[in-house]
Design an enzyme around this catalytic site. Structure first.
Site, PDB file in Angstrom:
ATOM      1  N   ALA A  61      22.255 -25.364 -46.571  1.00  0.00           N
ATOM      2  CA  ALA A  61      23.348 -26.155 -46.009  1.00  0.00           C
ATOM      3  C   ALA A  61      24.288 -25.193 -45.293  1.00  0.00           C
ATOM      4  O   ALA A  61      24.276 -23.993 -45.558  1.00  0.00           O
ATOM      5  CB  ALA A  61      24.086 -26.853 -47.139  1.00  0.00           C
ATOM      6  N   GLY A 100      19.326 -25.933 -49.256  1.00  0.00           N
ATOM      7  CA  GLY A 100      19.056 -27.195 -48.585  1.00  0.00           C
ATOM      8  C   GLY A 100      17.847 -27.117 -47.666  1.00  0.00           C
ATOM      9  O   GLY A 100      17.193 -28.128 -47.403  1.00  0.00           O
ATOM     10  N   GLU A 103      15.005 -27.647 -49.882  1.00  0.00           N
ATOM     11  CA  GLU A 103      15.057 -29.046 -50.338  1.00  0.00           C
ATOM     12  C   GLU A 103      14.524 -29.993 -49.258  1.00  0.00           C
ATOM     13  O   GLU A 103      13.842 -30.964 -49.556  1.00  0.00           O
ATOM     14  CB  GLU A 103      16.490 -29.410 -50.735  1.00  0.00           C
ATOM     15  CG  GLU A 103      16.920 -28.674 -51.997  1.00  0.00           C
ATOM     16  CD  GLU A 103      18.363 -28.919 -52.348  1.00  0.00           C
ATOM     17  OE1 GLU A 103      19.241 -28.556 -51.555  1.00  0.00           O
ATOM     18  OE2 GLU A 103      18.621 -29.495 -53.424  1.00  0.00           O
ATOM     19  N   GLU A 123      21.500 -21.477 -54.660  1.00  0.00           N
ATOM     20  CA  GLU A 123      22.839 -22.072 -54.797  1.00  0.00           C
ATOM     21  C   GLU A 123      23.629 -21.477 -55.959  1.00  0.00           C
ATOM     22  O   GLU A 123      24.852 -21.364 -55.906  1.00  0.00           O
ATOM     23  CB  GLU A 123      22.729 -23.594 -54.982  1.00  0.00           C
ATOM     24  CG  GLU A 123      22.411 -24.371 -53.711  1.00  0.00           C
ATOM     25  CD  GLU A 123      20.921 -24.452 -53.395  1.00  0.00           C
ATOM     26  OE1 GLU A 123      20.133 -23.671 -53.984  1.00  0.00           O
ATOM     27  OE2 GLU A 123      20.538 -25.294 -52.560  1.00  0.00           O
TER      28      GLU A 123
HETATM   29  C1  3H9 Z   1      23.022 -25.367 -50.085  1.00  0.00           C
HETATM   30  O1  3H9 Z   1      22.053 -25.294 -49.394  1.00  0.00           O
HETATM   31  C2  3H9 Z   1      23.428 -26.615 -50.794  1.00  0.00           C
HETATM   32  C3  3H9 Z   1      22.310 -27.595 -50.858  1.00  0.00           C
HETATM   33  O2  3H9 Z   1      21.747 -27.582 -52.130  1.00  0.00           O
HETATM   34  C4  3H9 Z   1      22.614 -29.009 -50.453  1.00  0.00           C
HETATM   35  C5  3H9 Z   1      23.920 -29.590 -50.715  1.00  0.00           C
HETATM   36  C6  3H9 Z   1      24.021 -31.090 -50.624  1.00  0.00           C
HETATM   37  N1  3H9 Z   1      25.801 -21.368 -43.939  1.00  0.00           N
HETATM   38  O3  3H9 Z   1      23.477 -12.830 -44.537  1.00  0.00           O
HETATM   39  P1  3H9 Z   1      23.431 -12.523 -43.086  1.00  0.00           P
HETATM   40  C7  3H9 Z   1      25.759 -16.707 -41.787  1.00  0.00           C
HETATM   41  S1  3H9 Z   1      24.024 -24.021 -50.312  1.00  0.00           S
HETATM   42  C8  3H9 Z   1      26.610 -20.851 -43.002  1.00  0.00           C
HETATM   43  O4  3H9 Z   1      24.250 -11.399 -42.602  1.00  0.00           O
HETATM   44  P2  3H9 Z   1      20.697 -11.689 -43.333  1.00  0.00           P
HETATM   45  C9  3H9 Z   1      26.426 -15.477 -42.394  1.00  0.00           C
HETATM   46  O5  3H9 Z   1      27.723 -15.756 -42.815  1.00  0.00           O
HETATM   47  C10 3H9 Z   1      23.299 -22.760 -49.290  1.00  0.00           C
HETATM   48  N2  3H9 Z   1      26.500 -19.582 -42.554  1.00  0.00           N
HETATM   49  O6  3H9 Z   1      21.923 -12.321 -42.574  1.00  0.00           O
HETATM   50  C11 3H9 Z   1      26.363 -14.506 -41.229  1.00  0.00           C
HETATM   51  O7  3H9 Z   1      27.410 -14.855 -40.347  1.00  0.00           O
HETATM   52  P3  3H9 Z   1      28.146 -13.749 -39.491  1.00  0.00           P
HETATM   53  C12 3H9 Z   1      22.092 -22.169 -49.891  1.00  0.00           C
HETATM   54  C13 3H9 Z   1      25.529 -18.834 -43.055  1.00  0.00           C
HETATM   55  O8  3H9 Z   1      19.589 -11.669 -42.371  1.00  0.00           O
HETATM   56  C14 3H9 Z   1      25.038 -14.859 -40.549  1.00  0.00           C
HETATM   57  O9  3H9 Z   1      24.718 -16.181 -40.986  1.00  0.00           O
HETATM   58  N3  3H9 Z   1      21.637 -21.053 -49.094  1.00  0.00           N
HETATM   59  C15 3H9 Z   1      24.660 -19.327 -44.034  1.00  0.00           C
HETATM   60  O10 3H9 Z   1      21.094 -10.433 -44.030  1.00  0.00           O
HETATM   61  C16 3H9 Z   1      23.913 -13.929 -40.919  1.00  0.00           C
HETATM   62  O11 3H9 Z   1      23.822 -13.863 -42.336  1.00  0.00           O
HETATM   63  C17 3H9 Z   1      22.084 -19.814 -49.293  1.00  0.00           C
HETATM   64  O12 3H9 Z   1      22.859 -19.548 -50.173  1.00  0.00           O
HETATM   65  C18 3H9 Z   1      24.816 -20.655 -44.473  1.00  0.00           C
HETATM   66  N4  3H9 Z   1      23.990 -21.203 -45.386  1.00  0.00           N
HETATM   67  O13 3H9 Z   1      20.348 -12.695 -44.520  1.00  0.00           O
HETATM   68  C19 3H9 Z   1      21.567 -18.750 -48.361  1.00  0.00           C
HETATM   69  N5  3H9 Z   1      23.775 -18.346 -44.364  1.00  0.00           N
HETATM   70  O14 3H9 Z   1      27.093 -13.157 -38.587  1.00  0.00           O
HETATM   71  C20 3H9 Z   1      22.699 -17.973 -47.776  1.00  0.00           C
HETATM   72  C21 3H9 Z   1      24.094 -17.286 -43.590  1.00  0.00           C
HETATM   73  O15 3H9 Z   1      29.217 -14.483 -38.798  1.00  0.00           O
HETATM   74  N6  3H9 Z   1      22.280 -17.000 -46.804  1.00  0.00           N
HETATM   75  N7  3H9 Z   1      25.154 -17.569 -42.811  1.00  0.00           N
HETATM   76  O16 3H9 Z   1      28.655 -12.742 -40.489  1.00  0.00           O
HETATM   77  C22 3H9 Z   1      21.666 -15.842 -47.126  1.00  0.00           C
HETATM   78  O17 3H9 Z   1      21.358 -15.558 -48.266  1.00  0.00           O
HETATM   79  C23 3H9 Z   1      21.402 -14.863 -46.017  1.00  0.00           C
HETATM   80  O18 3H9 Z   1      22.263 -15.182 -44.960  1.00  0.00           O
HETATM   81  C24 3H9 Z   1      19.953 -14.862 -45.487  1.00  0.00           C
HETATM   82  C25 3H9 Z   1      19.871 -13.952 -44.227  1.00  0.00           C
HETATM   83  C26 3H9 Z   1      19.036 -14.298 -46.577  1.00  0.00           C
HETATM   84  C27 3H9 Z   1      19.510 -16.234 -45.099  1.00  0.00           C
END
Ligand code: 3H9
Length: 698
Positions: A61, A100, A103, A123
């Site tokens: 999400a 998400g 999901e 999450e």
């Molecule tokens: C969820 O899904 C809830 C659901 O169950 C449904 C609810 C109803 N959203 O980490 P990076 C941005 S909760 C918005 O440096 P990497 C991040 O801030 C979510 N922004 O890259 C950064 O921005 P900036 C569950 C996001 O290659 C840029 O993307 N998912 C999100 O080292 C690059 O990120 C997670 O918890 C997001 N979801 O790693 C996964 N994700 O360039 C969260 C990233 O401005 N994400 N950004 O600084 C991660 O773990 C890592 O970003 C990922 C890539 C492994 C994907």
């Protein structure tokens, strides 16, 4: 257009393109829904492939939308449209399918992924649980135990394992995702693959119904890891609901309710704040993202002690050859032996194959000659904390290292500018402050000297990410960010035990606050003899007396605490006696120190020091300080970090308490000018922005 629809023969492709990570924002949800509906109603389309452009499948999400008024379409509407499609839907996954994103893939009828893909429900790391049916569908596919492990750890499961546990149906060749997914969809259409609606598959749950103790056993086994956190327990409850609910929808309702509870609670707010804080720490105002970095193909480490060895392992772990230089052969051999035994221990636990142990050891070359650093791109000095020694070393490094090399010191306290001043290229000198054990601890303080070049900073920050560290940039000052603040806590902890609290009282309160251990236990672990010189010892502090008695901490079986053979710490009657003797001679009255007093005295001066670090420009932003404390000092992430914590309490309250303490206990509690200023302006630490470009004093 963030989502587009294309058709190739009978297959429709719904492609999401929302860089950088294809987060499921409202616009993306709306786009998918629109394209799905169009594909479903198009009579030419027989099957649908859901896929993503760019570097990854959907990473979850859009976290930036959390805590704001919900936008339509809602998740339920989107997920139902996909799951209820009469035409088979294949999720085609590359990169990460997380939260998400996974999901959404779980409501597709099939999942194919490239070999490098990773899937997970992370999450929990944001203080949440999967709120899009993940806790109900995952156990139906992978079974209860695996699902419990996945949702409470947030682990990203590699494609190979995902295939083994049934999370995906097929691995397709990298670069051939579209073709692989198309072939799969065609096979489904030909009838060789029956579409699966996960919500209706209960076999895996039925099989575990007779084994309700799984949950409590899991809780017990992980109690230490989950301590203080709400989200793991909430995740477990959702999986329990998947097993115990009469219908899928009933379980889903439990998930929705618990998700909302977490979402509006303080822990998730803190953990979401922390997620962005960690990413923000990489952004340095005067070092642009496109700064060309120096290639680091070979690293030199000076010193094969605990620190040097741990530092070297970081590079060997990621395939970078390391030359380790020591002065004496036996010290070098001992150092390499310790590294080998560290790897062997990991291998024995199943964390590494024998081949990988050999491969990593093969990347390490020992030497007694600093000239062997001549072809290294980066040299890190990790010797004793003595300025004269370091200056001498840097003079020699300056003569030996090749022109483009970065020369780094692992000092935890000394002035980097002074070290750099002995070289002819201070712009190539930087501080890389690893934390012990350096192969385990995530934090790296990158210390910018007055003359450090921007590409040296950019290279260090990038390298930190490469070796799996969380890097924070700090300016030159005694103790940099972390240790400078820690000193304040140490000072108060020591004072508290001379006022009536015992070391184990202070430790218990800080442990309950969420730290992995209190200051006295930490001192015992590190060794009380750090910085203690026998010849200069004057029995003037409790610590000195303990050292004089040979009670050097855990390693000698006694320090502030007594230790049994299993290294369990027990309050020591002897330490208590020593403390009481000090109190009696000081003439101070013993009083009952409350738990609240311990927290306030140990935490507020830490926050205040953080404010000074900010006002002096030694940290770029308050959130950087929080990243240091969460990764290097065990600050519980569900409390965000000391600066975030202060913002939540209210800076006016912090200031009032500091002033009250100052009135009775003096200038240990003198409020930082920045704290006073922010309170006067009604602002928070989060509002503070450095005005100067660099980390030089304002
Ligand atoms: C969820 O899904 C809830 C659901 O169950 C449904 C609810 C109803 N959203 O980490 P990076 C941005 S909760 C918005 O440096 P990497 C991040 O801030 C979510 N922004 O890259 C950064 O921005 P900036 C569950 C996001 O290659 C840029 O993307 N998912 C999100 O080292 C690059 O990120 C997670 O918890 C997001 N979801 O790693 C996964 N994700 O360039 C969260 C990233 O401005 N994400 N950004 O600084 C991660 O773990 C890592 O970003 C990922 C890539 C492994 C994907």
């Amino acid at each position: 257009m963030v989502v587009k629809l294309e058709r190739q023969d009978e297959i429709a492709f719904v492609t999401i393109n929302n860089p950088p990570v294809n987060a499921l924002s409202a616009a993306v949800r709306s786009g998918i829904l629109e394209c799905m509906n169009a594909a479903i109603t198009d009579p030419e389309v027989k099957a649908i492939v859901l896929t993503c452009a760019g570097r990854t499948f959907i990473a979850g999400a859009d976290i930036t939308e959390f805590g704001k008024p919900p936008k339509s379409p809602g998740w339920d509407e989107l997920l139902a449209a996909v799951e209820d499609s009469r035409k088979p839907v294949v999720a085609a996954i590359h990169g990460n399918a997380l939260g998400g994103g996974l999901e959404l893939a779980l409501v597709c009828h099939f999942r194919v992924a490239t070999n490098d893909a990773k899937l997970g429900l992370p999450e929990v790391k944001l203080g949440l649980l999967p709120g899009g049916g993940g806790t109900q569908r995952l156990p139906r596919i992978v079974g209860l135990e695996k699902a419990l492990e996945m949702v409470t750890s947030g682990r990203h499961v590699p494609a190979k394992e995902a295939l083994e546990i049934g999370l995906i149906d097929e691995i397709v060749e990298e670069g051939q995702l579209k073709e692989g997914a198309t072939a799969f969809a065609n096979r489904a259409l030909a009838g060789s693959k029956r579409p699966v609606k996960v919500s209706g598959s209960n076999a895996k749950l039925e099989a575990t119904k007779d084994n309700p103790e799984i949950f409590d056993n899991f809780r017990k086994a992980n109690a230490r890891k989950f301590r203080g956190f709400l989200a793991p327990e909430y995740n477990i409850r959702c999986i329990e609901a998947a097993v115990n609910s009469a219908t899928f929808e009933e379980g889903l309702a439990v998930e929705r309710k618990l998700f909302m509870e977490l979402m509006i609670g303080p822990q998730s707010a803190a953990q979401r704040y922390y997620f962005f804080a960690e990413r923000q720490a990489n952004k340095i105002p005067d070092v642009s993202d496109d700064t060309a970095t120096r290639p680091i193909k070979k690293v030199g480490v000076l010193g094969a002690g605990t620190m040097g060895g741990g530092i070297a392992m970081n590079f060997a772990n990621t395939g970078i050859p390391v030359t380790i230089v020591e002065v004496k052969q036996e010290v070098l051999e001992r150092g390499l032996k310790v590294i080998k035994s560290n790897y062997d221990r990991t291998a024995a636990r199943g964390g590494l194959t024998r081949e990988l142990v050999d491969e990593r050891m093969g990347l390490l070359t020992g030497s007694l000659d600093m000239n062997d650093f001549k072809d290294c791109d980066l040299v890190i000095e990790a010797v004793f904390e003595r300025m004269d020694l370091k200056k001498n070393i840097f003079e020699r490094l300056d003569a030996i290292c090749k022109p483009s090399a970065i020369m780094a010191t692992n000092t935890s306290a000394l002035n980097i500018d002074e070290i750099a001043s002995v070289t002819k290229r201070p712009e190539d000198v930087i501080g890389l402050h690893f934390f012990s054990p350096a192969n385990v601890m995530k934090l790296l303080e990158v210390i910018r000297g007055e003359k450090t070049a921007t590409d040296v900073i950019a290279t260090s920050m990038k390298l930190a990410k490469w070796i799996g560290k969380v890097a924070v940039l700090a300016g030159v000052c005694p103790g940099f960010i972390g240790n400078r603040m820690l000193d304040q806590r140490e000072r108060q902890a020591k004072k508290l035990v001379l006022e009536g609290a015992m070391p184990w009282d202070v430790d218990r309160v800080l442990y309950d606050f969420g730290f992995p251990m209190g200051p006295f236990r930490m001192n015992d672990l590190a060794g009380l003899d750090i910085g203690w010189v026998k010849e200069e010892s004057r029995s003037s502090t409790v610590g000195e007396v303990l050292c004089e008695m040979g009670r050097l901490g855990e390693k000698t079986g006694a320090g502030f605490y007594d230790y049994d053979e299993s290294r369990n710490a027990k309050p020591s009657p002897l330490t208590e006696k020593i403390i009481n003797r000090f109190m009696a001679t000081s003439g101070k009255m013993k009083w009952t120190v409350s738990d609240d007093e311990v927290v306030d005295r140990c935490i507020y001066p830490v926050i205040n020091e953080g404010a000074k670090i900010l006002q002096e420009g030694k940290a770029i932003r308050a959130s950087d300080i929080d990243v240091v404390w969460v990764n290097g000092y065990g600050w519980p992430v569900y409390r965000g970090g000391p600066m975030y914590y202060a913002d939540q309490i209210g800076l006016d309250k912090v200031l009032a308490k500091m002033k009250k303490f100052q009135a009775t206990m003096g200038d240990d509690f003198k409020p930082a000018a920045l704290l006073e200023k922010l309170v006067a302006e009604g602002k928070k630490f989060a509002d503070f922005k450095q005005t100067q470009k660099t980390l030089e004093p304002a």
